[in-house]
Design a protein around this motif. Structure first.
Motif, PDB file in Angstrom:
ATOM      1  N   GLY A  10      54.496  -2.618  76.756  1.00 52.29           N
ATOM      2  CA  GLY A  10      54.013  -2.557  75.385  1.00 52.29           C
ATOM      3  C   GLY A  10      52.661  -1.904  75.219  1.00 52.29           C
ATOM      4  N   GLY A  11      51.868  -1.772  76.281  1.00 49.41           N
ATOM      5  CA  GLY A  11      50.538  -1.217  76.165  1.00 49.41           C
ATOM      6  C   GLY A  11      50.431   0.284  76.318  1.00 49.41           C
ATOM      7  N   PRO A  12      50.905   0.842  77.434  1.00 57.22           N
ATOM      8  CA  PRO A  12      50.717   2.280  77.643  1.00 57.22           C
ATOM      9  C   PRO A  12      51.483   3.161  76.671  1.00 57.22           C
ATOM     10  CG  PRO A  12      51.262   1.213  79.703  1.00 57.22           C
ATOM     11  CD  PRO A  12      51.444   0.204  78.624  1.00 57.22           C
ATOM     12  N   LEU A  13      52.618   2.711  76.214  1.00 59.75           N
ATOM     13  CA  LEU A  13      53.412   3.541  75.319  1.00 59.75           C
ATOM     14  C   LEU A  13      52.671   3.873  74.022  1.00 59.75           C
ATOM     15  CD1 LEU A  13      56.184   4.892  75.090  1.00 59.75           C
ATOM     16  CD2 LEU A  13      56.994   2.831  73.961  1.00 59.75           C
ATOM     17  N   PRO A  14      52.160   2.892  73.279  1.00 57.88           N
ATOM     18  CA  PRO A  14      51.376   3.249  72.092  1.00 57.88           C
ATOM     19  C   PRO A  14      50.049   3.918  72.442  1.00 57.88           C
ATOM     20  CG  PRO A  14      52.064   0.958  71.971  1.00 57.88           C
ATOM     21  CD  PRO A  14      52.399   1.450  73.334  1.00 57.88           C
ATOM     22  N   PHE A  15      49.456   3.533  73.576  1.00 54.74           N
ATOM     23  CA  PHE A  15      48.170   4.122  73.943  1.00 54.74           C
ATOM     24  C   PHE A  15      48.302   5.605  74.239  1.00 54.74           C
ATOM     25  CE2 PHE A  15      44.858   5.207  77.026  1.00 54.74           C
ATOM     26  CZ  PHE A  15      43.757   4.940  76.248  1.00 54.74           C
ATOM     27  N   CYS A  16      49.403   6.019  74.850  1.00 54.09           N
ATOM     28  CA  CYS A  16      49.622   7.444  75.124  1.00 54.09           C
ATOM     29  C   CYS A  16      49.689   8.251  73.837  1.00 54.09           C
ATOM     30  CB  CYS A  16      50.902   7.636  75.928  1.00 54.09           C
ATOM     31  SG  CYS A  16      50.753   7.079  77.618  1.00 54.09           S
ATOM     32  N   MET A  17      50.149   7.620  72.767  1.00 53.23           N
ATOM     33  CA  MET A  17      50.256   8.314  71.489  1.00 53.23           C
ATOM     34  C   MET A  17      48.892   8.610  70.867  1.00 53.23           C
ATOM     35  SD  MET A  17      53.378   8.759  71.028  1.00 53.23           S
ATOM     36  CE  MET A  17      54.817   8.266  71.903  1.00 53.23           C
ATOM     37  N   ILE A  18      47.899   7.773  71.166  1.00 52.02           N
ATOM     38  CA  ILE A  18      46.593   7.963  70.546  1.00 52.02           C
ATOM     39  C   ILE A  18      45.495   8.299  71.543  1.00 52.02           C
ATOM     40  CG2 ILE A  18      47.114   6.429  68.625  1.00 52.02           C
ATOM     41  CD1 ILE A  18      45.200   4.421  70.070  1.00 52.02           C
ATOM     42  N   CYS A  19      45.857   8.556  72.782  1.00 54.31           N
ATOM     43  CA  CYS A  19      44.866   8.787  73.828  1.00 54.31           C
ATOM     44  C   CYS A  19      43.944   9.961  73.487  1.00 54.31           C
ATOM     45  CB  CYS A  19      45.573   9.037  75.153  1.00 54.31           C
ATOM     46  SG  CYS A  19      44.458   9.115  76.543  1.00 54.31           S
ATOM     47  N   ILE A  46      45.329   7.692  60.879  1.00 55.51           N
ATOM     48  CA  ILE A  46      46.531   8.255  61.494  1.00 55.51           C
ATOM     49  C   ILE A  46      46.792   7.586  62.850  1.00 55.51           C
ATOM     50  CG2 ILE A  46      47.497  10.361  62.534  1.00 55.51           C
ATOM     51  CD1 ILE A  46      47.675  10.269  59.493  1.00 55.51           C
ATOM     52  N   ALA A  47      45.741   7.377  63.632  1.00 61.89           N
ATOM     53  CA  ALA A  47      45.907   6.708  64.927  1.00 61.89           C
ATOM     54  C   ALA A  47      46.440   5.293  64.742  1.00 61.89           C
ATOM     55  CB  ALA A  47      44.574   6.688  65.674  1.00 61.89           C
ATOM     56  N   PHE A  48      45.920   4.577  63.754  1.00 56.82           N
ATOM     57  CA  PHE A  48      46.367   3.208  63.502  1.00 56.82           C
ATOM     58  C   PHE A  48      47.823   3.174  63.043  1.00 56.82           C
ATOM     59  CE2 PHE A  48      46.390  -0.791  60.981  1.00 56.82           C
ATOM     60  CZ  PHE A  48      46.147  -1.655  62.030  1.00 56.82           C
ATOM     61  N   ILE A  49      48.225   4.100  62.198  1.00 57.05           N
ATOM     62  CA  ILE A  49      49.619   4.170  61.737  1.00 57.05           C
ATOM     63  C   ILE A  49      50.550   4.486  62.906  1.00 57.05           C
ATOM     64  CG2 ILE A  49      51.229   5.480  60.268  1.00 57.05           C
ATOM     65  CD1 ILE A  49      49.450   3.458  58.773  1.00 57.05           C
ATOM     66  N   ILE A  50      50.147   5.411  63.772  1.00 58.32           N
ATOM     67  CA  ILE A  50      50.967   5.744  64.936  1.00 58.32           C
ATOM     68  C   ILE A  50      51.122   4.530  65.846  1.00 58.32           C
ATOM     69  CG2 ILE A  50      51.000   7.100  67.076  1.00 58.32           C
ATOM     70  CD1 ILE A  50      49.770   9.400  65.440  1.00 58.32           C
ATOM     71  N   VAL A  51      50.033   3.815  66.065  1.00 52.62           N
ATOM     72  CA  VAL A  51      50.087   2.625  66.919  1.00 52.62           C
ATOM     73  C   VAL A  51      50.997   1.569  66.309  1.00 52.62           C
ATOM     74  CG1 VAL A  51      48.709   0.674  67.722  1.00 52.62           C
ATOM     75  CG2 VAL A  51      47.906   2.977  68.086  1.00 52.62           C
ATOM     76  N   TYR A 120      39.487  -7.551  70.608  1.00 46.66           N
ATOM     77  CA  TYR A 120      40.118  -8.853  70.375  1.00 46.66           C
ATOM     78  C   TYR A 120      40.750  -8.863  68.985  1.00 46.66           C
ATOM     79  CZ  TYR A 120      40.807 -13.853  69.857  1.00 46.66           C
ATOM     80  OH  TYR A 120      41.362 -15.084  69.633  1.00 46.66           O
ATOM     81  N   ALA A 121      40.046  -8.285  68.022  1.00 47.86           N
ATOM     82  CA  ALA A 121      40.609  -8.169  66.677  1.00 47.86           C
ATOM     83  C   ALA A 121      41.841  -7.266  66.685  1.00 47.86           C
ATOM     84  CB  ALA A 121      39.562  -7.638  65.702  1.00 47.86           C
ATOM     85  N   VAL A 122      41.774  -6.162  67.418  1.00 41.73           N
ATOM     86  CA  VAL A 122      42.935  -5.264  67.533  1.00 41.73           C
ATOM     87  C   VAL A 122      44.095  -5.997  68.189  1.00 41.73           C
ATOM     88  CG1 VAL A 122      43.789  -3.171  68.668  1.00 41.73           C
ATOM     89  CG2 VAL A 122      41.583  -3.143  67.531  1.00 41.73           C
ATOM     90  N   PHE A 123      43.806  -6.793  69.225  1.00 35.87           N
ATOM     91  CA  PHE A 123      44.841  -7.569  69.894  1.00 35.87           C
ATOM     92  C   PHE A 123      45.524  -8.522  68.913  1.00 35.87           C
ATOM     93  CE2 PHE A 123      46.447 -11.195  72.246  1.00 35.87           C
ATOM     94  CZ  PHE A 123      47.108 -10.604  73.299  1.00 35.87           C
ATOM     95  N   LEU A 124      44.736  -9.219  68.110  1.00 28.53           N
ATOM     96  CA  LEU A 124      45.318 -10.164  67.148  1.00 28.53           C
ATOM     97  C   LEU A 124      46.137  -9.453  66.073  1.00 28.53           C
ATOM     98  CD1 LEU A 124      42.391 -12.690  66.682  1.00 28.53           C
ATOM     99  CD2 LEU A 124      44.477 -12.990  68.008  1.00 28.53           C
ATOM    100  N   ILE A 125      45.637  -8.340  65.571  1.00 24.27           N
ATOM    101  CA  ILE A 125      46.355  -7.600  64.526  1.00 24.27           C
ATOM    102  C   ILE A 125      47.675  -7.062  65.058  1.00 24.27           C
ATOM    103  CG2 ILE A 125      46.300  -5.518  63.100  1.00 24.27           C
ATOM    104  CD1 ILE A 125      43.237  -6.010  62.841  1.00 24.27           C
ATOM    105  N   LEU A 126      47.627  -6.362  66.191  1.00 23.03           N
ATOM    106  CA  LEU A 126      48.853  -5.772  66.728  1.00 23.03           C
ATOM    107  C   LEU A 126      49.783  -6.819  67.318  1.00 23.03           C
ATOM    108  CD1 LEU A 126      47.440  -2.510  68.283  1.00 23.03           C
ATOM    109  CD2 LEU A 126      48.704  -2.786  66.154  1.00 23.03           C
ATOM    110  N   GLY A 127      49.233  -7.915  67.813  1.00 22.80           N
ATOM    111  CA  GLY A 127      50.079  -9.017  68.274  1.00 22.80           C
ATOM    112  C   GLY A 127      50.858  -9.632  67.128  1.00 22.80           C
ATOM    113  N   THR A 128      50.207  -9.771  65.977  1.00 22.43           N
ATOM    114  CA  THR A 128      50.895 -10.286  64.792  1.00 22.43           C
ATOM    115  C   THR A 128      51.972  -9.322  64.319  1.00 22.43           C
ATOM    116  OG1 THR A 128      48.871 -11.418  64.131  1.00 22.43           O
ATOM    117  CG2 THR A 128      50.542 -11.104  62.437  1.00 22.43           C
TER     118      THR A 128
END
Length: 149
Positions: A10-19, A46-51, A120-128
């Motif tokens: 779940g981590g590298p796949l979205p990260f590769c999109m916005i690297c 745009i990065a946030f929408i892609i993620v 940590y905020a990003v973790f909580l938002i994307l985890g939700t």
């Protein structure tokens, strides 16, 4: 798959999109690059929408795979899978700090604290978001099973 495998998937796949966008985002956050307000905000949006799109897609696929293997403990795995991109973004922050150390006016401890709070905020938002995506696919699969019976 066990929980660490879900985290790694779940981590590298979205990260590769916005690297490629992460360098501009970090440079604008720490005032190393003068960017127009519109271009910086547009890049971050745009990065946030892609993620979000990739997190939702990966969450639904992994949850469907997990449910097809009769593993119904998807709750926390979906949260960790969705939020695991924050771990990779934090690691990229360390790489960025090492590369731009002479130009950043913050000490390493300040930089780590700011990044830890931010991600940590990003973790909580994307985890939700990952949890709700998994919840939707679970409800669809559950509805299909109830129709069959």
């Amino acid at each position: 798959m066990k929980t660490p495998a879900h985290l790694f998937f779940g981590g590298p796949l979205p990260f590769c999109m916005i690297c490629l966008m992460m360098d501009d985002i970090y440079a604008s956050l720490y005032k190393l690059k003068v960017c127009g307000a519109f271009s910086t905000m547009f890049t971050m949006f745009i990065a946030f929408i892609i993620v979000i799109i990739v997190t939702v897609s990966a969450g639904m696929v992994c949850t469907y795979y997990q449910l097809s293997k009769q593993d119904h403990q998807w709750w926390w795995r979906s949260v960790f899978r969705g939020g695991s991109i924050a771990i990779f973004m934090f690691a990229y922050g360390l790489y960025f700090y090492a590369r731009a150390k002479a130009r950043i006016a913050l000490s390493l401890l300040e930089f780590l604290c700011y990044n830890a709070c931010l991600f940590y905020a990003v973790f909580l938002i994307l985890g939700t978001i990952g949890f709700y995506a998994s919840s939707v696919i679970f409800q669809c699969v559950d509805l299909q099973l109830k129709r069959r019976n």
